[in-house]
Design an enzyme around this catalytic site. Structure first.
Site, mmCIF file in Angstrom:
data_model
loop_
_atom_site.group_PDB
_atom_site.id
_atom_site.type_symbol
_atom_site.label_atom_id
_atom_site.label_comp_id
_atom_site.label_asym_id
_atom_site.label_seq_id
_atom_site.Cartn_x
_atom_site.Cartn_y
_atom_site.Cartn_z
ATOM 1 N N ARG A 89 4.289 73.729 79.546
ATOM 2 C CA ARG A 89 3.474 74.845 80.063
ATOM 3 C C ARG A 89 2.143 74.828 79.314
ATOM 4 O O ARG A 89 2.138 74.859 78.081
ATOM 5 C CB ARG A 89 4.183 76.196 79.865
ATOM 6 N N GLN A 191 8.872 89.911 85.529
ATOM 7 C CA GLN A 191 9.263 90.057 84.119
ATOM 8 C C GLN A 191 9.307 91.532 83.706
ATOM 9 O O GLN A 191 10.079 91.909 82.827
ATOM 10 C CB GLN A 191 8.289 89.311 83.200
ATOM 11 N N ASP A 232 -1.242 84.955 75.944
ATOM 12 C CA ASP A 232 -0.743 83.577 75.808
ATOM 13 C C ASP A 232 -1.723 82.694 75.067
ATOM 14 O O ASP A 232 -1.347 81.670 74.502
ATOM 15 C CB ASP A 232 -0.426 82.993 77.186
HETATM 16 O O1 MRU Z 1 4.976 83.503 82.235
HETATM 17 P P1 MRU Z 1 5.501 84.216 81.018
HETATM 18 O O2 MRU Z 1 6.607 85.166 81.321
HETATM 19 O O3 MRU Z 1 5.838 83.247 79.909
HETATM 20 O O4 MRU Z 1 4.254 85.071 80.527
HETATM 21 C C1 MRU Z 1 4.399 85.898 79.404
HETATM 22 C C2 MRU Z 1 3.185 86.710 79.114
HETATM 23 O O5 MRU Z 1 2.203 86.646 79.822
HETATM 24 C C3 MRU Z 1 3.188 87.522 77.869
HETATM 25 O O6 MRU Z 1 2.361 88.634 78.019
HETATM 26 C C4 MRU Z 1 2.675 86.651 76.701
HETATM 27 O O7 MRU Z 1 3.422 85.486 76.574
HETATM 28 C C5 MRU Z 1 2.652 87.348 75.396
HETATM 29 S S1 MRU Z 1 4.173 88.126 75.024
HETATM 30 C C6 MRU Z 1 4.685 87.909 73.537
#
Ligand code: MRU
Length: 343
Positions: A89, A191, A232
């Site tokens: 990713r 999520q 992220d």
């Molecule tokens: O696609 P995901 O579910 O991995 O995305 C997660 C997020 O966007 C969170 O806000 C991010 O990873 C920070 S959380 C600790």
């Protein structure tokens, strides 16, 4: 239970399978780093810090799996594993950060296999400790009676344990503040509805689940005191990449005078990127938009776009909560100082 952990008896990596929540609680087991990379891509494990910890353990697995009899061959096998894990990713910088830490650990170690397991465990343990520290800095922004708008999942499931933005909410609740959370459902992978609602319910924190499209209404009508999100990858100037839809929230928050705070461990800050336009944005399969839990929601044969993240320019960001404290503009100066202060 931690979201990602090493089973010392079995010599394997275990992860809570987040695709199955909230209906089933299952722990998946991995003895192969390529399967760990697939688990990251398929979102068995997700959330930037959790992905980083999984990649750290993935590198430890790769060292144990390698049949290499000499150091150069083992280091070469680890480079192959690093490339496979890094490709899983692209947006969450914690992934590349953890893999880079493991490559460095391998270079420095006499016993590479032992050192990589130890470093992976450090990455995981540190994450929990950092989240706790960050949460108590962030909780100072929350007043008794506040309603907090939250996007995606940033809790124990998105990290090794505790959480980032949700960690702040847990800390405020622990301090006895009477808070209420508006939980964005967070299409397309839900999520918010599946994971954040599950975590808040488990802890007995009052909340309402809302459709993503309702957030603007709640802000314009004065029903939100603060927006808390994760990240992220945050660039050196304070531009914040986070789950798709975050940018829209930040713009509406500013328009309505609602403070907008990303909660970001320094492992998620990428000082090598001057601004958010340089952050790679993952585009996931169109099927996530075209169907919900395998059921088609659109006419057959149409196309869809599915960026998993967006970038919020720093002008919409009130402050950034880190484990070194809450950082305010000018971010280009203060983020660097925060990162340096914890190294
Ligand atoms: O696609 P995901 O579910 O991995 O995305 C997660 C997020 O966007 C969170 O806000 C991010 O990873 C920070 S959380 C600790």
């Amino acid at each position: 239970m931690r979201t990602v952990f090493w089973d010392y008896e079995r010599g394997t990596v275990k992860m809570i399978d987040q695709r199955l929540l909230p209906w089933e609680f299952e722990v998946a087991e991995f003895d192969d780093y390529t399967a760990v990379a697939r688990a990251i891509k398929d979102m068995v494990v997700r959330g930037a810090p959790a992905i980083g910890a999984a990649a750290g353990f993935g590198m430890a697995l790769a060292a144990q799996q390698s049949q290499a009899k000499d150091r150069p061959t083992l280091l070469r096998d680890l480079e192959t594993a690093a490339a496979t894990l890094n490709a899983a990713r692209p947006t969450a910088v914690n992934l590349a950060w953890a893999v880079a830490r493991q490559r460095q650990a391998a270079q420095n170690a006499a016993d590479i296999r032992a050192a990589l397991l130890q470093e992976a465990q450090h990455i995981a343990d540190e994450d929990v400790e950092i989240n706790r520290r960050m949460a108590y800095h962030g909780a100072e922004l929350i007043s008794d009676g506040d309603t907090i708008l939250h996007h995606c999942n940033t809790g124990a499931l998105a990290t090794v344990d505790w959480g980032t933005a949700l960690g702040v909410i847990f800390a405020a609740h622990e301090q006895g503040k009477r808070i209420h959370v508006l939980v964005d459902e967070t299409r397309p992978r839900l999520q918010g509805a599946r994971l954040t609602a599950w975590e808040l319910k488990e802890r007995g924190i009052p909340f309402d689940l809302i459709a993503d499209n309702a957030a603007g209404h709640f802000m314009r009508t004065g029903q939100v005191n603060i927006v808390l999100v994760g990240s992220d990858r945050t660039a050196a100037n304070g531009d914040v990449a986070n789950k798709i839809g975050t940018y829209k929230l930040a713009v509406v928050a500013k328009e309505n005078g609602v403070p907008f705070y990303p909660v970001v461990p320094t492992s998620t800050i990428d000082l090598s990127l001057a601004n958010g336009d340089l952050i790679p944005i993952e585009e996931r399969d169109a099927s996530e938009v075209l169907s919900v839990f395998g059921k088609s929601i659109a006419p057959e044969g149409i196309s869809a776009r599915n960026p998993a993240f967006d970038v919020t320019p720093h002008r919409y960001v009130t402050g950034i909560v880190t484990e070194a404290g809450v950082v305010y503009p000018p971010f280009v100066k203060h983020l660097r100082e925060a990162v340096n202060s914890v190294q």
